[in-house]
Design an enzyme around this catalytic site. Structure first.
Site, short mmCIF file in Angstrom:
data_model
loop_
_atom_site.label_atom_id
_atom_site.label_comp_id
_atom_site.label_asym_id
_atom_site.label_seq_id
_atom_site.Cartn_x
_atom_site.Cartn_y
_atom_site.Cartn_z
N TRP A 10 0.73 -1.07 -0.01
CA TRP A 10 0.01 0.05 -0.05
C TRP A 10 0.64 1.14 0.18
O TRP A 10 0.33 2.20 -0.04
CB TRP A 10 -0.95 0.08 1.20
CG TRP A 10 -1.97 -0.95 1.32
CD1 TRP A 10 -2.29 -1.62 0.11
CD2 TRP A 10 -3.09 -1.16 1.97
NE1 TRP A 10 -3.50 -2.48 0.33
CE2 TRP A 10 -4.02 -2.23 1.54
CE3 TRP A 10 -3.51 -0.58 3.60
CZ2 TRP A 10 -5.16 -2.51 2.41
CZ3 TRP A 10 -4.47 -0.90 3.94
CH2 TRP A 10 -5.48 -1.91 3.49
N LYS A 11 2.14 0.99 0.17
CA LYS A 11 3.01 2.27 0.22
C LYS A 11 2.20 3.25 1.35
O LYS A 11 1.92 2.78 2.48
CB LYS A 11 3.12 2.91 -1.07
CG LYS A 11 3.48 1.81 -2.02
CD LYS A 11 4.18 2.54 -3.35
CE LYS A 11 4.72 1.31 -4.45
NZ LYS A 11 5.39 2.00 -5.61
N HIS A 93 12.97 -1.80 -0.77
CA HIS A 93 12.24 -1.45 -1.75
C HIS A 93 12.99 -0.50 -2.39
O HIS A 93 13.68 0.55 -1.76
CB HIS A 93 10.86 -0.87 -1.28
CG HIS A 93 9.84 -0.56 -2.30
ND1 HIS A 93 9.77 0.66 -3.15
CD2 HIS A 93 8.87 -1.41 -2.87
CE1 HIS A 93 8.76 0.30 -4.17
NE2 HIS A 93 8.32 -0.78 -3.97
N GLU A 163 11.93 -5.79 -9.12
CA GLU A 163 11.24 -4.72 -9.44
C GLU A 163 12.05 -3.57 -10.33
O GLU A 163 12.65 -2.65 -9.82
CB GLU A 163 10.78 -3.75 -8.30
CG GLU A 163 9.68 -4.84 -7.48
CD GLU A 163 8.53 -3.84 -6.68
OE1 GLU A 163 7.35 -4.20 -6.85
OE2 GLU A 163 9.29 -3.08 -6.23
N SER A 212 3.86 -2.42 -11.94
CA SER A 212 2.57 -1.78 -12.80
C SER A 212 2.07 -3.18 -13.13
O SER A 212 1.51 -3.43 -14.17
CB SER A 212 2.95 -1.28 -14.08
OG SER A 212 3.68 -0.01 -14.03
N GLY A 233 1.69 -2.73 -6.28
CA GLY A 233 1.38 -1.24 -5.44
C GLY A 233 0.21 -0.80 -6.06
O GLY A 233 -0.77 -1.20 -5.32
P1 PGA Z 1 3.02 -0.39 -8.92
O1 PGA Z 1 4.10 -0.72 -7.56
O2 PGA Z 1 2.47 -1.87 -8.75
O3 PGA Z 1 2.09 0.57 -8.39
O4 PGA Z 1 4.23 -0.51 -9.87
C1 PGA Z 1 4.91 -1.69 -7.19
C2 PGA Z 1 5.88 -1.52 -6.01
O5 PGA Z 1 6.66 -0.48 -6.32
O6 PGA Z 1 5.96 -2.21 -5.25
#
Ligand code: PGA
Length: 253
Positions: A10-11, A93, A163, A212, A233
């Site tokens: 969820w950041k 991350h 990532e 993404s 994300g």
């Molecule tokens: P995202 O983020 O799916 O929005 O690209 C992935 C992440 O940074 O863990």
């Protein structure tokens, strides 16, 4: 056979406790009847306990951990997290590497501390700029750095999320990586791990793709991308999108 692993990162979202509760409840409903997929929600620290109360099928994750405890203002220790019932911890991350200057050696300390506290670390690796066909050597360095001196008996508890920063949805101009490239990256990462600890241990690590991920591309990543799941994300903040991602993943094997 390894279960697939899907992690909702969820950041620093959402912006209120009530919204976090509502989102957790709706993701739990989506996950309820799913088999063969380990699902994790990693909310911001202050929402860990209230989110946990909404979860049954879904496991609780954290987005980071410090490597020790004591006089470290603002940091949270691995034992504190494990005492709450956190099972998975995202480590290194790219947003922590970029905005908080995290180095491979700090990430290595965090990996060891999270393992010692009985949880599963999921370390993020990936290059910042898109290069060409070959996976940059930097990715191998990040993997070797993160796993330094970690005994192979722990490998089955560890995840590696590939990532590429250029594919993360919040990077300007981001486009998702291709399953072919994700396949090359996962082979490369397994080779680096096999060199360190042997093939059997390397194969026990779960490798995830992140960047993404959406209902439109998750199927191709889990079928053809050589990965055991995804770190999600943006799409994990959307009940319908994450629900679709879970269902497509559960049908992929
Ligand atoms: P995202 O983020 O799916 O929005 O690209 C992935 C992440 O940074 O863990």
């Amino acid at each position: 056979m390894k279960h697939f692993l899907l992690i909702a990162n969820w950041k620093s979202n959402p912006q209120s406790l009530e919204s976090a509760r509502v989102l957790a409840r709706s993701l739990e409903r989506e996950a309820k009847r799913i088999r063969g997929v380990d699902i994790v929600v990693a909310p911001p620290y202050p929402f860990l306990i209230p989110v946990q109360r909404e979860l049954r099928k879904i496991n609780l994750g954290a987005q980071d951990s410090f490597w020790t405890f004591g006089p470290y203002t603002g940091d949270v220790s691995p034992r504190q997290l494990s005492s709450l019932g956190v099972g998975y911890v995202i480590i290194g991350h790219s947003e922590r590497r970029i905005y908080h200057g995290e180095t491979d050696s700090l990430i290595n300390k965090k990996m060891k501390a999270v393992l010692e506290a009985g949880m599963s670390p999921v370390v993020c690796v990936g290059e910042r700029e898109r290069t060409g066909r070959d996976i940059p050597a930097l990715v191998g360095e990040q993997v070797r750095g993160a796993f330094r001196e970690i005994p192979s008996r722990f490998y089955a508890r560890i995840g590696v999320a590939y990532e590429p920063v250029w594919a993360i949805s919040t990077t300007p101009g981001a486009v998702p990586d291709t399953p072919e490239n994700s396949f090359r990256a996962s082979m490369y990462i397994r080779r680096v791990l096999a060199d360190a600890a042997g093939k059997k241990s390397a194969d026990s690590v779960r490798i995830l793709y992140g960047g993404s991920v959406s209902p439109l591309n998750i199927g191709s990543f889990v079928r053809d991308g050589g990965v055991d799941g995804a770190l999600v994300g943006g799409a994990s903040l959307d009940r319908k999108a994450f629900g679709e991602i879970i269902r497509i993943t559960s049908r992929a094997r």
